[in-house]
Design an enzyme around this catalytic site. Sequence first.
Site, PDB file in Angstrom:
ATOM      1  N   ARG A 162      42.490  19.003  34.589  1.00 21.45           N
ATOM      2  CA  ARG A 162      42.101  18.451  33.287  1.00 21.45           C
ATOM      3  C   ARG A 162      43.314  18.012  32.481  1.00 21.45           C
ATOM      4  NH1 ARG A 162      37.768  22.369  30.458  1.00 21.45           N
ATOM      5  NH2 ARG A 162      38.184  20.949  28.743  1.00 21.45           N
ATOM      6  N   ARG A 175      37.017  15.468  41.885  1.00 23.31           N
ATOM      7  CA  ARG A 175      38.020  15.684  40.828  1.00 23.31           C
ATOM      8  C   ARG A 175      39.439  15.582  41.368  1.00 23.31           C
ATOM      9  NH1 ARG A 175      36.039  20.819  37.283  1.00 23.31           N
ATOM     10  NH2 ARG A 175      33.874  20.218  37.045  1.00 23.31           N
ATOM     11  N   SER A 184      34.492  28.870  45.036  1.00 23.80           N
ATOM     12  CA  SER A 184      33.819  28.740  43.740  1.00 23.80           C
ATOM     13  C   SER A 184      32.391  29.258  43.768  1.00 23.80           C
ATOM     14  CB  SER A 184      33.817  27.262  43.310  1.00 23.80           C
ATOM     15  OG  SER A 184      33.422  27.144  41.971  1.00 23.80           O
ATOM     16  N   ARG A 189      29.134  57.922  13.635  1.00 24.79           N
ATOM     17  CA  ARG A 189      29.023  58.962  12.611  1.00 24.79           C
ATOM     18  C   ARG A 189      29.284  60.346  13.214  1.00 24.79           C
ATOM     19  NH1 ARG A 189      30.549  60.183   8.559  1.00 24.79           N
ATOM     20  NH2 ARG A 189      30.074  58.072   7.887  1.00 24.79           N
ATOM     21  N   ASN A 218      38.182  34.797  36.157  1.00 28.75           N
ATOM     22  CA  ASN A 218      37.966  33.469  35.593  1.00 28.75           C
ATOM     23  C   ASN A 218      38.892  33.188  34.424  1.00 28.75           C
ATOM     24  OD1 ASN A 218      35.526  31.494  36.250  1.00 28.75           O
ATOM     25  ND2 ASN A 218      35.061  33.512  37.046  1.00 28.75           N
ATOM     26  N   TRP A 247      19.459  52.976  11.816  1.00 28.48           N
ATOM     27  CA  TRP A 247      20.834  53.308  12.183  1.00 28.48           C
ATOM     28  C   TRP A 247      20.963  52.945  13.661  1.00 28.48           C
ATOM     29  CZ3 TRP A 247      24.516  55.068   8.772  1.00 28.48           C
ATOM     30  CH2 TRP A 247      24.073  55.596   7.561  1.00 28.48           C
ATOM     31  N   CYS A 301      29.581  38.352  42.508  1.00 32.97           N
ATOM     32  CA  CYS A 301      28.749  39.326  41.795  1.00 32.97           C
ATOM     33  C   CYS A 301      27.273  39.091  42.041  1.00 32.97           C
ATOM     34  CB  CYS A 301      28.991  39.231  40.292  1.00 32.97           C
ATOM     35  SG  CYS A 301      30.708  39.026  39.871  1.00 32.97           S
ATOM     36  N   GLU A 324      41.343  27.900  51.472  1.00 32.91           N
ATOM     37  CA  GLU A 324      40.333  28.960  51.462  1.00 32.91           C
ATOM     38  C   GLU A 324      40.028  29.327  52.913  1.00 32.91           C
ATOM     39  OE1 GLU A 324      38.462  30.992  49.442  1.00 32.91           O
ATOM     40  OE2 GLU A 324      37.578  31.623  51.361  1.00 32.91           O
TER      41      GLU A 324
END
Lengths: 446, 446
Positions: free
Chosen positions: B9, B59, B28, B432, B295, B424, B32, B22
């Site tokens: 970018r 890109r 990419s 508290r 990331n 609360w 998870c 890779e």
Amino acid sequence: MSAASQARRRRGPDELEILVLERGNYASYSACGIPYYVGGDVEELDKLIARTPAEFQDRDIDLRIRAEAVEIDLDGGRVRVRDADGGGERWEHYDDLMVATGAVPKRPRLPGADAKGVHGVQILDDGVAVRRALERDEPRRAVVVGGGYIGLEMAEAMVKRGLEVSIVDAADQPMSTLDPDMGALIADAIRGIGVDLHLGEGVEGFDTAADGSVTAVRTAGRTLPADLVVLGLGVRPNTELARAAGIETGPTGGIVTDRRMRTRADRVWAAGDCVETRHLVSGGPVAIALGTHANKQGRVAGVNLGGGYATFPGVVGTAVSKICRVEVARTGLNEREAAAAGFDALSVAVESTTRAGYHPGATVMTTKLIAERRSGRLLGAQIVGEENAAKRVDGLAIALWNGMTVEEMTGLDLGYAPPFAPVWDPVLIAARKAADAVEADMRREN
Amino acid sequence: MSAASQARRRRGPDELEILVLERGNYASYSACGIPYYVGGDVEELDKLIARTPAEFQDRDIDLRIRAEAVEIDLDGGRVRVRDADGGGERWEHYDDLMVATGAVPKRPRLPGADAKGVHGVQILDDGVAVRRALERDEPRRAVVVGGGYIGLEMAEAMVKRGLEVSIVDAADQPMSTLDPDMGALIADAIRGIGVDLHLGEGVEGFDTAADGSVTAVRTAGRTLPADLVVLGLGVRPNTELARAAGIETGPTGGIVTDRRMRTRADRVWAAGDCVETRHLVSGGPVAIALGTHANKQGRVAGVNLGGGYATFPGVVGTAVSKICRVEVARTGLNEREAAAAGFDALSVAVESTTRAGYHPGATVMTTKLIAERRSGRLLGAQIVGEENAAKRVDGLAIALWNGMTVEEMTGLDLGYAPPFAPVWDPVLIAARKAADAVEADMRREN
């Protein structure tokens, strides 16, 4: 009642007598629960009552219901009390007085505003009245005047009860504490549950039948037939009693207190919806009627009344609500409030998902941040989305509390797992966009 | 890939060539998401892939899959690359090198640990292998070794697939990043979905059949028949390549970088699970393998590689997970970590409800806070509960980030409405209680 309980914890009955005067039938209840009682999510009224008068008696707190304080005599150190059941009046003496008169609903001064079937929503008795009307009179059409939190929650409650519901609001958006772009998302949500929403239309009057009950709500543009009307025009601090006694109120109309909840009158304390407090972002006074502030202030007053030391620091203006599946939250200043407080602000809004995009149940949420130009200090935030969206505002409220900049916020270590957030939490994405906007804005200026 | 995208970018293809190596088949993607793919919540593998190699080509990022970096020659400024499909090896030159080799699952050095049917869960290919085994071999019994986040998520995924699932863990509790009292709540939750949980039992070996496939997991106490084994023993930074080249690693085993993600070697950068970072509460180094850190670090490295300026400040150790309906979250230091970091700490745990008690759907959540004695500084927090519980940790992470004391936190203006919180919020109640505990502790000392 929070104050009474706290004071009692610190001073036994031999050290401190505690008398509480309540003009209504209930004390220590959740007014915020009224829409859920009206809608039937909460079946029994008792569930909204945190503690009964008997429980307070057990703690040696002398709670008298249907006993209205009608005059404060500061010089004499006494309060005139009127018995709601015709038992006459008497004076009660005090060493320390606490004023916790709450708020009163704003009522339009319009023809028919006091008609039968026009209900406010403030004290528990109001909720009882609306639910009784729903169950007994089986109304078909309801009109809610005012599109704030309470108005929207009551509208949803009556949709659940099967009524045709309309909302009229003089403003061009519901929830005027949000910016217009975020308010538009709420308008979509409320229309999505079948409510007719008439914006930019102030109420001009109420039509009534021969028996004095309401039959319609009139605006400039239309006449909306109504068997039942709910006023959701917001509330104002209920300070007639205090002002008549010479207790100082501030520009918001709320009683002025210091951080320990002492008023400007000697040995007179105040807490809850009847006081004004400090907004920690604008620095100015605000009167925000919310149970969470009232409870905290009550606790602080009670600790101090009991001989301890506690302070209430102020608020950042956090509020959350839910309209059907749509959660809404705001904190800090909105664009209008930021400008009024003298900030030169910019804002960004981003759409992202509540969970990882691939996780089933991920839905879109919109997060808006308002930041000060050049410094990048966070000034406010608004969120509209579904599950797990609203409470994200807590982190933003804590960031505000600590004076964080949006740039700093981009590094925050927020919880990440696919069921809870994308790998960049919406709050982080919004912080990044805001930081970029602050930087781009500075470049343009230089 | 975050770094590559950010650098691109800022620098066009005429200014900067970007080559990405890779060794696996995918780049990419969301590691998870693997348990959700295995469990079938995510049907298509493609959904876990954020961007395809073709999108990177568009890109002008030259992404080569099945191309393994096998040697870094710092003096020569080059990397030796091996083609996984037997296409031989070649050297690639660089001006700037970024190491993003991630983490590798810890594997026990035990007989049978490499048997067929024993799966790690780290790269997407692992997830593909487990799901293929589930669909093709129709295993009946699975054993998960290790009761951390990944182990528990994989156990739940396999329960969803109809397998009998056991977990064995050498520790006395699952999720060792929690304190034992909070870990016990997780043990209840995992048993509640029908998983056999064997705690305090280290694995001693794996039995195998004549064809080399696993048949059972052996502990000191028992032999658990298994058609499929998942290793969830955690991961360690994958730094063999970097260390062989002389790039410095720290006490955690992760590569040492500065805040801009520069390693100690000239023009070599690193980010993600292979690096160590600073824990902002303990001040010490930690290696925490989480996509959200990776990331952010990747983005920071990419901004800097692209000629910009960005920093990664460190972490406070926030993590969230979900086991069926039970949400779990932690941030900061647990009791053991606080002691190890030299803090004199105390802790409180409170049970409260996720919504107003009268609101339908209100469930119990447990919030634990760890605070420094005397100063009252918040050191860590843990939450176990149902809906809307886990993400409450974000506010606590931001409080930690700002060095707040539990006393200060009692005044926080958090979102309140009956569907989201009691008047609360559990976080306020816990603050508290913690503030009271700090005060009582000081009184005892004085």
